[in-house]
Design a protein around this motif. Structure first.
Motif, short mmCIF file in Angstrom:
data_model
loop_
_atom_site.label_atom_id
_atom_site.label_comp_id
_atom_site.label_asym_id
_atom_site.label_seq_id
_atom_site.Cartn_x
_atom_site.Cartn_y
_atom_site.Cartn_z
N ASP A 283 0.80 -1.25 -0.09
CA ASP A 283 -0.06 0.00 0.08
C ASP A 283 0.84 1.23 -0.07
OD1 ASP A 283 -2.20 -1.25 -0.09
OD2 ASP A 283 -2.64 -1.59 1.90
N SER A 284 0.89 2.18 0.87
CA SER A 284 1.44 3.49 1.12
C SER A 284 2.55 3.52 2.16
CB SER A 284 0.48 4.47 1.46
OG SER A 284 -0.32 4.67 0.21
N ASP A 285 2.97 2.21 2.41
CA ASP A 285 4.19 2.03 3.51
C ASP A 285 5.45 2.33 2.74
OD1 ASP A 285 1.85 1.58 5.13
OD2 ASP A 285 2.54 -0.90 5.18
N TRP A 286 6.24 2.82 3.84
CA TRP A 286 7.64 2.88 3.43
C TRP A 286 8.62 1.49 3.19
CZ3 TRP A 286 10.85 7.31 2.30
CH2 TRP A 286 10.25 8.53 2.67
N LEU A 287 9.44 1.40 2.43
CA LEU A 287 10.30 0.09 2.56
C LEU A 287 11.59 0.16 1.82
CD1 LEU A 287 10.37 -2.72 2.82
CD2 LEU A 287 9.70 -3.32 0.54
N ARG A 330 16.66 -6.01 5.36
CA ARG A 330 15.76 -4.96 5.56
C ARG A 330 16.49 -3.62 6.44
NH1 ARG A 330 12.55 -2.88 9.98
NH2 ARG A 330 13.41 -4.46 11.33
N TYR A 331 16.33 -2.45 5.67
CA TYR A 331 16.97 -1.40 6.32
C TYR A 331 15.84 -0.55 7.26
CZ TYR A 331 19.43 3.39 6.95
OH TYR A 331 19.83 4.43 7.42
N SER A 332 14.58 -0.26 6.57
CA SER A 332 13.66 0.13 7.44
C SER A 332 12.37 -0.18 6.60
CB SER A 332 13.92 1.94 7.24
OG SER A 332 13.65 2.33 5.99
N GLY A 333 11.10 -0.04 7.41
CA GLY A 333 9.93 -0.28 6.75
C GLY A 333 9.59 -1.82 7.31
N GLN A 334 8.36 -2.24 6.82
CA GLN A 334 7.69 -3.36 7.41
C GLN A 334 6.94 -4.04 6.15
OE1 GLN A 334 5.45 -2.42 10.85
NE2 GLN A 334 6.98 -3.07 12.10
N GLY A 335 6.23 -3.39 5.23
CA GLY A 335 5.62 -4.01 4.27
C GLY A 335 6.21 -4.35 3.03
N TYR A 336 5.80 -5.45 2.17
CA TYR A 336 6.19 -5.52 0.76
C TYR A 336 5.04 -6.47 -0.01
CZ TYR A 336 7.36 -10.33 2.61
OH TYR A 336 7.64 -11.29 3.50
N SER A 337 4.91 -6.25 -1.25
CA SER A 337 3.88 -6.71 -1.86
C SER A 337 4.22 -7.98 -2.48
CB SER A 337 3.46 -5.64 -2.90
OG SER A 337 2.80 -4.70 -2.39
N GLY A 338 3.32 -8.82 -2.82
CA GLY A 338 3.44 -10.14 -3.43
C GLY A 338 2.33 -10.58 -4.48
N SER A 339 2.63 -11.39 -5.19
CA SER A 339 1.62 -11.83 -6.09
C SER A 339 1.98 -13.37 -6.64
CB SER A 339 1.26 -11.10 -7.28
OG SER A 339 2.31 -10.80 -7.88
N SER A 340 1.18 -14.08 -7.46
CA SER A 340 1.34 -15.42 -7.88
C SER A 340 2.70 -15.17 -8.82
CB SER A 340 0.47 -15.97 -8.74
OG SER A 340 -0.23 -15.01 -9.62
N ALA A 341 2.58 -13.90 -9.54
CA ALA A 341 3.97 -13.69 -10.54
C ALA A 341 4.87 -12.62 -9.49
CB ALA A 341 3.68 -13.22 -11.87
N PRO A 342 5.75 -13.01 -9.15
CA PRO A 342 6.42 -12.22 -8.02
C PRO A 342 6.68 -10.51 -8.61
CG PRO A 342 7.47 -14.11 -8.00
CD PRO A 342 6.49 -14.28 -9.28
N MET A 343 6.22 -9.55 -7.83
CA MET A 343 6.65 -8.47 -8.06
C MET A 343 7.95 -7.82 -7.30
SD MET A 343 3.20 -6.27 -8.08
CE MET A 343 2.67 -6.92 -6.34
N THR A 344 8.29 -8.34 -6.05
CA THR A 344 9.36 -8.31 -5.38
C THR A 344 10.63 -9.60 -5.59
OG1 THR A 344 8.21 -7.09 -3.40
CG2 THR A 344 10.20 -7.94 -3.02
N THR A 345 11.49 -9.32 -6.21
CA THR A 345 12.59 -10.23 -6.86
C THR A 345 13.96 -9.79 -6.33
OG1 THR A 345 12.76 -9.19 -8.77
CG2 THR A 345 10.93 -10.75 -8.45
N PHE A 346 14.81 -11.11 -6.22
CA PHE A 346 16.12 -10.88 -6.16
C PHE A 346 16.97 -11.79 -7.18
CE2 PHE A 346 19.92 -12.47 -3.51
CZ PHE A 346 20.65 -11.26 -3.75
#
Length: 351
Positions: A283-287, A330-346
């Motif tokens: 949503d509108s969280d810092w990360l 993690r440096y700061s923040g708490q929330g990340y988004s996810g979906s069946s096709a990943p949006m947050t990747t490494f």
């Protein structure tokens, strides 16, 4: 009070005696001369009364003096008792003041003990947290060790396979050499067979060269083996407070360098590697995330809260030795988004 009572009794007795004397003096004198005799008797009686009164007064005075003396002694004793009581009262006051001071000291000591107890509790909680972190790290190391052991087993199997292939290639080469020798013998027997054999030899030599090239490839260094991976997150979180961000969904893992259980990539050999991370905030969280090389932060992403699901990404090129580890922290923040096709990747690969 007793002295006043005795004085009242004495006054009443004197008043009665004077009244009796006055009454005797007021009697009329007879003509027969008996008045003188009566007067004498009266004077004697008065003298007796006066003596009795004086005796009574003396006794009363002596009694009063004794009472007064006793009262004076009692007053002195009472004064001593009062002085003693006053001194005891002062001592009691001083003792009470000392007890108050001791009570204040005890209260301060109790407060100090409470603070020390709270500090000890906080230290115990810190130690417990460090113990939990150590347990997690040990578990992560165990997972990495298991991954490394699995990789070693896989490499051992590959080596055995290569050895078997080498043996087969050696046998094939021996067979080819035998065939060449047979062909050469036949060439000596017949010119026509030599022409035909020349063509066959050329074909065999070509095949042998191809086999030798394949053997060179099979026996070549492990540095030609490709290394690369991509992993992502399929489920979102708004309350994540961990250290290492683990990407459990593995898309590619050439060389088996990435561990989906620990979230770390371990370099299988020396070389120049490229790593990239992409993070989409919840949503509108810092990360804010970091790419870390052996506990040293290299680059950082930023997903601000100016709008919903902000994307932060970064890339880094690192020189790694075999066994070096790289992960996302993690440096700061708490929330990340996810979906069946990943949006947050490494992702990472070797150049």
């Amino acid at each position: 009070m007793l002295s006043y009572l005795f004085l009242g009794i004495l006054f009443a007795a004197r008043t009665n005696s004077l009244s009796s004397v006055t009454d005797d003096k007021a009697k009329p004198t007879g003509p027969d001369g008996q008045t003188t005799t009566c007067r004498c008797r009266s004077e004697n009686a008065q003298s007796d009364i006066l003596r009795q009164l004086l005796n009574q007064e003396t006794l009363i005075r002596m009694a009063l003096d004794k009472k007064v003396s006793d009262l004076v002694n009692d007053m002195a004793e009472m004064k001593k008792y009062v002085q003693k009581s006053t001194k005891q009262l002062q001592n009691s006051k001083r003792e009470i003041e000392t007890n108050k001071q001791q009570l204040q000291d005890a209260k301060r000591e109790i407060e100090t003990n409470k603070q020390q107890l709270l500090a000890a509790k906080r230290e115990i909680e810190t130690n417990n947290q460090q113990l939990q972190d150590a347990k997690r790290e040990i578990k992560t190391n165990n997972n990495q060790l298991q991954d490394a052991m699995a990789e070693i087993v896989s490499l051992r199997n590959e080596v055995l396979l290569l050895r078997n292939q080498n043996r087969k290639m050696g046998q094939l080469s021996d067979g080819i050499n035998t065939s060449i020798n047979v062909v050469k013998a036949e060439v000596n027997q017949s010119q026509k067979a030599q022409l035909e054999l020349s063509s066959a030899i050329s074909s065999v030599v070509s095949s042998l060269e191809v086999i030798r090239q394949n053997m060179s490839l099979l026996n070549g260094p492990a540095k030609d083996t490709p290394v690369g991976f991509t992993a992502g997150i399929t489920s979102a979180s708004r309350t994540w407070e961990g250290d290492i961000l683990v990407f459990p969904h593995v898309i590619t893992n050439k060389g088996q360098g990435y561990s989906s259980s620990s979230g770390k990539f371990t370099a299988p050999r020396d070389g120049t590697y490229v790593f990239t991370v992409t993070a989409v905030s919840y949503d509108s969280d810092w990360l804010t995330l970091e790419i870390v090389h052996d506990h040293v932060s290299k680059v950082r992403t930023l997903s601000d809260n100016s709008a919903s699901r902000q994307t932060g990404t970064n890339l880094v090129v690192l020189e790694l030795d075999r066994g070096d580890a790289v992960w996302v922290r993690r440096y700061s923040g708490q929330g990340y988004s996810g979906s069946s096709a990943p949006m947050t990747t490494f992702s990472g690969f070797i150049l």
